[in-house]
Design a protein around this motif. Structure first.
Motif, mmCIF file in Angstrom:
data_model
loop_
_atom_site.group_PDB
_atom_site.id
_atom_site.type_symbol
_atom_site.label_atom_id
_atom_site.label_comp_id
_atom_site.label_asym_id
_atom_site.label_seq_id
_atom_site.Cartn_x
_atom_site.Cartn_y
_atom_site.Cartn_z
ATOM 1 N N GLU A 12 0.831 -1.209 0.000
ATOM 2 C CA GLU A 12 0.000 0.000 0.000
ATOM 3 C C GLU A 12 0.861 1.253 0.000
ATOM 4 O O GLU A 12 0.537 2.241 -0.672
ATOM 5 C CB GLU A 12 -0.924 -0.006 1.215
ATOM 6 N N ARG A 13 1.948 1.228 0.768
ATOM 7 C CA ARG A 13 2.848 2.381 0.746
ATOM 8 C C ARG A 13 3.440 2.557 -0.652
ATOM 9 O O ARG A 13 3.562 3.675 -1.159
ATOM 10 C CB ARG A 13 3.953 2.216 1.784
ATOM 11 N N ALA A 14 3.808 1.465 -1.284
ATOM 12 C CA ALA A 14 4.357 1.531 -2.634
ATOM 13 C C ALA A 14 3.330 2.067 -3.625
ATOM 14 O O ALA A 14 3.656 2.861 -4.519
ATOM 15 C CB ALA A 14 4.835 0.146 -3.069
ATOM 16 N N ALA A 15 2.073 1.651 -3.474
ATOM 17 C CA ALA A 15 1.016 2.133 -4.368
ATOM 18 C C ALA A 15 0.835 3.642 -4.224
ATOM 19 O O ALA A 15 0.619 4.351 -5.218
ATOM 20 C CB ALA A 15 -0.296 1.402 -4.067
ATOM 21 N N ALA A 16 0.924 4.153 -2.997
ATOM 22 C CA ALA A 16 0.813 5.594 -2.784
ATOM 23 C C ALA A 16 1.948 6.330 -3.482
ATOM 24 O O ALA A 16 1.757 7.395 -4.076
ATOM 25 C CB ALA A 16 0.816 5.895 -1.291
ATOM 26 N N LEU A 17 3.149 5.747 -3.432
ATOM 27 C CA LEU A 17 4.297 6.378 -4.083
ATOM 28 C C LEU A 17 4.134 6.359 -5.604
ATOM 29 O O LEU A 17 4.489 7.327 -6.283
ATOM 30 C CB LEU A 17 5.572 5.643 -3.672
ATOM 31 N N ARG A 18 3.584 5.273 -6.146
ATOM 32 C CA ARG A 18 3.352 5.222 -7.593
ATOM 33 C C ARG A 18 2.325 6.285 -8.010
ATOM 34 O O ARG A 18 2.493 6.951 -9.038
ATOM 35 C CB ARG A 18 2.840 3.845 -8.005
ATOM 36 N N SER A 19 1.289 6.437 -7.211
ATOM 37 C CA SER A 19 0.289 7.466 -7.520
ATOM 38 C C SER A 19 0.909 8.855 -7.465
ATOM 39 O O SER A 19 0.601 9.720 -8.292
ATOM 40 C CB SER A 19 -0.880 7.362 -6.544
#
Length: 458
Positions: free
Chosen positions: A54-61
């Motif tokens: 989830e943290r990685a997904a936030a960074l991708r966004s």
């Protein structure tokens, strides 16, 4: 979380191309800094418990949003620090790539199991350190910030971010883009000059990550020594370029000009001093002067008039002590903070333009009688960031990378290298990894766990 600060002072930034006012930002008070750190401390446990994916997904966004805003943000960067818009856009692209890199690496970053007693479990677990203070520079404000913020956030830390007082609007825009993809108070912004940075370095944080001047880095290290915070520093450098006697002097001059004049010399690993073998010195200098002429119409201004005064003061002092200006070296008439590409000959190691970081489009040249002399003189520096060697000799290349006490050695190219390269700067240039996968290690702490089952019969 965006709130009005309690401070009453305001920072004003002027366009380095013409001196017009382009942005202003509040000067954060010590109370503002303390409030931001307190909010980050409260938000950190929840962010640490968030799944790495989830943290990685936030960074991708965040990376996607930054890419979409690149044209607008490039205009802001150009207005504040003078970087040409195309170069600013490229720099923002590097920041986008860095966020995506850490989004991928963050999910793979972890500990390891140990070979202990078969009846127990032994492991080394990586945990976020807590609250990170990120204090970033003006010369590459988006790309550098994305590196520190991306690595810190994806590993579960919360961050209080202070951009340079010379590029506050660029930092504000970047923070707005990133915070829109994150929970409240996971990333906070404070703006201000060195007073705000000093308050943040001395606050209740677990890591202080700073990219900037050596003087500021030393102050930060002293403040962190009192609190126990870990310090990551990439500070100034006086990077040497060695031109061996067997190279094409015209090609070497092209490399030297690229290293000394790109981004108006305002690059952490810019060429700050040139040691050229006497056998090619005359042809090299003539070619370097010619190259400076081709760069003259391409350069943006220096970041502001105050910085230009510092650059010109070093050039003036060198001339007073015997150096010769072969081109440039004069402050142009008119508004803005322009300064021409400058080549100096007859320089010595004790001149500030050689011994210190100039951070402007200045190439001071020192003539040497042999490669060993060049290597010895290049190594005599209180800095240890990077160095470049231009040579056709494999033995000289080997001697250079093994001898020079710097974090990065480049052979036959002033810039370049594979993605993910990370090095330790040395001495006055800082400490700790600043890039690559190893930066994730810097923002995490390792905990050893020994786990046994309870005795039977309970």
């Amino acid at each position: 979380m965006w709130t009005a600060g309690s401070g009453t002072d305001t920072l004003t930034v002027f366009d380095p191309t013409n001196g017009a006012e382009v942005s202003s930002a509040p000067q954060a008070s010590p109370e503002d800094v303390a409030a931001a750190v307190k909010a980050a401390r409260a938000a950190q446990p929840g962010w640490a418990r968030t799944a790495p994916a989830e943290r990685a997904a936030a960074l991708r966004s965040a990376a996607d949003a930054l890419e979409a805003a690149a044209d607008r943000l490039a205009g802001v960067m150009h207005a504040e620090m003078g970087k040409p818009v195309d170069g600013a856009r490229d720099s923002i692209g590097a920041g986008v790539a860095t966020l995506r890199q850490y989004a991928e690496l963050g999910q793979l970053h972890g500990g390891r199991t140990l070979a202990g007693d078969p009846g127990a479990i032994d492991l080394m677990a990586c945990e976020p350190r807590g609250v990170v203070a990120a204090i970033t520079p003006w010369n590459d404000p988006v790309a550098v910030s994305c590196g520190l913020l991306g690595a810190a956030l994806v590993t579960g830390n919360t961050v209080v971010y202070k951009p340079s007082e010379r590029t506050p609007a660029t930092g504000w825009e970047l923070a707005r883009i990133l915070t829109a993809q994150l929970p409240d108070a996971v990333l906070s912004l404070v703006t201000g000059d060195g007073r705000a940075g000093a308050a943040l370095a001395a606050a209740d944080v677990d890591v202080v990550a700073h990219v900037g001047s050596t003087a500021a880095g030393r102050s930060i290290a002293a403040a962190a020594a009192a609190t126990g915070a870990k310090v990551l520093l990439e500070n100034g450098g006086s990077d040497a370029l060695i031109v061996d006697g067997d190279v094409d002097p015209v090609w070497a001059a092209q490399q030297a000009a690229l290293g000394a004049f790109a981004n108006s010399g305002q690059i952490c690993v810019a060429v700050e001093r040139v040691y050229v073998h006497r056998a090619v010195a005359e042809r090299f200098v003539d070619a370097l002067v010619a190259e400076a002429g081709t760069w003259a119409g391409q350069l943006g201004p220096l970041v502001d008039v105050r910085h230009r005064e510092q650059v010109h003061a070093q050039v003036t002092a060198a001339v007073r002590d015997g150096a010769e200006v072969r081109c440039g070296g004069q402050v142009p008439a008119g508004p803005g903070a322009w300064y021409p590409p400058t080549v100096l000959t007859g320089c010595t190691d004790d001149m500030a333009v050689v011994a210190e970081e100039t951070f402007g489009p200045v190439a001071p040249v020192v003539v040497v009688d042999g490669f060993d002399e060049a290597l010895d003189r290049a190594a005599r520096s209180r800095y240890g960031l990077a160095a470049t060697v231009l040579t056709g000799s494999m033995s000289h290349a080997q001697a250079a990378w093994r001898t020079l006490g710097v974090g990065t050695v480049k052979v036959n190219a002033v810039f370049g290298g594979a993605p993910g390269g990370a090095a330790h700067p040395r001495r006055g240039s800082g400490q700790g990894f600043g890039y690559g996968p190893e930066l994730l290690d810097e923002f995490t702490a390792t905990k050893v766990v020994h786990l046994e089952a309870p005795p039977t019969g309970w």
